[in-house]
Design a protein around this motif. Structure first.
Motif, PDB file in Angstrom:
ATOM      1  N   LEU A  22       0.827  -1.212   0.000  1.00  0.00           N
ATOM      2  CA  LEU A  22       0.000   0.000   0.000  1.00  0.00           C
ATOM      3  C   LEU A  22       0.859   1.260   0.000  1.00  0.00           C
ATOM      4  O   LEU A  22       0.568   2.209  -0.744  1.00  0.00           O
ATOM      5  N   VAL A  23       1.892   1.285   0.819  1.00  0.00           N
ATOM      6  CA  VAL A  23       2.780   2.447   0.850  1.00  0.00           C
ATOM      7  C   VAL A  23       3.372   2.675  -0.540  1.00  0.00           C
ATOM      8  O   VAL A  23       3.371   3.794  -1.062  1.00  0.00           O
ATOM      9  N   THR A  24       3.847   1.604  -1.156  1.00  0.00           N
ATOM     10  CA  THR A  24       4.432   1.706  -2.493  1.00  0.00           C
ATOM     11  C   THR A  24       3.407   2.225  -3.495  1.00  0.00           C
ATOM     12  O   THR A  24       3.701   3.117  -4.306  1.00  0.00           O
ATOM     13  N   GLU A  25       2.203   1.685  -3.442  1.00  0.00           N
ATOM     14  CA  GLU A  25       1.155   2.105  -4.375  1.00  0.00           C
ATOM     15  C   GLU A  25       0.796   3.578  -4.201  1.00  0.00           C
ATOM     16  O   GLU A  25       0.646   4.307  -5.182  1.00  0.00           O
ATOM     17  N   PHE A  26       0.674   4.027  -2.960  1.00  0.00           N
ATOM     18  CA  PHE A  26       0.324   5.427  -2.719  1.00  0.00           C
ATOM     19  C   PHE A  26       1.422   6.355  -3.218  1.00  0.00           C
ATOM     20  O   PHE A  26       1.142   7.392  -3.822  1.00  0.00           O
ATOM     21  N   ALA A  71      10.212  10.926  -4.524  1.00  0.00           N
ATOM     22  CA  ALA A  71       9.397   9.709  -4.526  1.00  0.00           C
ATOM     23  C   ALA A  71       9.863   8.748  -5.610  1.00  0.00           C
ATOM     24  O   ALA A  71       9.985   7.540  -5.371  1.00  0.00           O
ATOM     25  N   GLU A  72      10.133   9.274  -6.796  1.00  0.00           N
ATOM     26  CA  GLU A  72      10.591   8.422  -7.902  1.00  0.00           C
ATOM     27  C   GLU A  72      11.943   7.788  -7.605  1.00  0.00           C
ATOM     28  O   GLU A  72      12.175   6.628  -7.937  1.00  0.00           O
ATOM     29  N   GLU A  73      12.829   8.545  -6.963  1.00  0.00           N
ATOM     30  CA  GLU A  73      14.126   7.987  -6.565  1.00  0.00           C
ATOM     31  C   GLU A  73      13.935   6.841  -5.572  1.00  0.00           C
ATOM     32  O   GLU A  73      14.574   5.796  -5.678  1.00  0.00           O
ATOM     33  N   ALA A  74      13.059   7.053  -4.604  1.00  0.00           N
ATOM     34  CA  ALA A  74      12.796   6.013  -3.599  1.00  0.00           C
ATOM     35  C   ALA A  74      12.152   4.784  -4.232  1.00  0.00           C
ATOM     36  O   ALA A  74      12.477   3.643  -3.887  1.00  0.00           O
ATOM     37  N   LEU A  75      11.243   5.014  -5.173  1.00  0.00           N
ATOM     38  CA  LEU A  75      10.561   3.897  -5.836  1.00  0.00           C
ATOM     39  C   LEU A  75      11.534   3.008  -6.615  1.00  0.00           C
ATOM     40  O   LEU A  75      11.300   1.803  -6.742  1.00  0.00           O
ATOM     41  N   LYS A  76      12.618   3.590  -7.108  1.00  0.00           N
ATOM     42  CA  LYS A  76      13.623   2.788  -7.813  1.00  0.00           C
ATOM     43  C   LYS A  76      14.245   1.745  -6.889  1.00  0.00           C
ATOM     44  O   LYS A  76      14.695   0.698  -7.344  1.00  0.00           O
ATOM     45  N   ILE A  77      14.267   2.036  -5.615  1.00  0.00           N
ATOM     46  CA  ILE A  77      14.783   1.091  -4.619  1.00  0.00           C
ATOM     47  C   ILE A  77      13.647   0.232  -4.066  1.00  0.00           C
ATOM     48  O   ILE A  77      13.802  -0.964  -3.835  1.00  0.00           O
ATOM     49  N   SER A 105      14.343   0.220   4.841  1.00  0.00           N
ATOM     50  CA  SER A 105      15.396   1.219   4.651  1.00  0.00           C
ATOM     51  C   SER A 105      15.070   2.139   3.474  1.00  0.00           C
ATOM     52  O   SER A 105      15.255   3.360   3.554  1.00  0.00           O
ATOM     53  N   ALA A 106      14.569   1.569   2.400  1.00  0.00           N
ATOM     54  CA  ALA A 106      14.167   2.375   1.238  1.00  0.00           C
ATOM     55  C   ALA A 106      13.049   3.348   1.617  1.00  0.00           C
ATOM     56  O   ALA A 106      13.067   4.516   1.219  1.00  0.00           O
ATOM     57  N   GLY A 107      12.102   2.865   2.384  1.00  0.00           N
ATOM     58  CA  GLY A 107      11.014   3.739   2.841  1.00  0.00           C
ATOM     59  C   GLY A 107      11.514   4.862   3.733  1.00  0.00           C
ATOM     60  O   GLY A 107      11.041   6.000   3.652  1.00  0.00           O
TER      61      GLY A 107
END
Length: 168
Positions: free
Chosen positions: A51-55, A141-147, A115-117
């Motif tokens: 859910l966190v990733t999706e949001f 957000a996009e940088e974090a999503l890559k991880i 850690s990525a979050g």
């Protein structure tokens, strides 16, 4: 006299077998209970992480959207991490060393995702606590999503392998 010895021998076997059967049944019952608890905690954590990733992916990162989401995620990670050594000992005791190693791999993947979050903590704080931003910065957000994407894919893979290894 022979009759007395026969009765002693005859009656001792059923009692010994009964005790062994009872211990085995209790062990199986505990194993099932512990499997269900571990599977529930793993599922809850995976769901919260997804859910966190999706949001973040869909830019649903306002304070209203993120507050409950982050609280649920934090509760699930705290529960999983607080019980980590309990779960590890259960897996080792009831399933074995190979399965315990699989559990360790799963927990490593959990820490990688977490850690990525955490790389977005300053953004979460700006949105949810200080209110200095209406949303999480899209570039961050996009940088974090890559991880986060590879980390969550690995977590799904590791959790599936763990649950398959310790299934009933």
């Amino acid at each position: 006299m022979a009759d007395c010895i026969f009765h002693r021998i005859f009656w001792s076997f059923p009692r010994a077998n009964y005790r062994k059967s009872k211990i085995y049944a209790e062990s199986v019952d505990l194993r099932t209970k512990q499997y269900e608890e571990l599977a529930t905690e793993v599922s809850q954590y995976l769901f919260a992480a997804e859910l966190v990733t999706e949001f973040i992916e869909h830019d649903w990162t306002t304070k209203t959207a993120m507050t409950n989401l982050l609280n649920n995620y934090n509760e699930s990670i705290k529960t999983l991490r607080k019980k980590e050594f309990v779960f590890q000992s259960w897996v080792r005791k009831y399933w074995g060393k190979n399965e315990a190693s699989q559990f360790d791999s799963f927990m490593k993947s959990v820490r990688e995702f977490d850690s990525a979050g955490h790389s977005l903590n300053d953004e979460y704080e700006a949105v949810n606590i200080t209110g200095s931003k209406p949303k999480i910065d899209r570039k961050r957000a996009e940088e974090a999503l890559k991880i986060m994407h590879p980390a969550i894919d690995n977590m799904r893979k590791q959790s599936g392998a763990l649950m398959a290894a310790i299934k009933e």
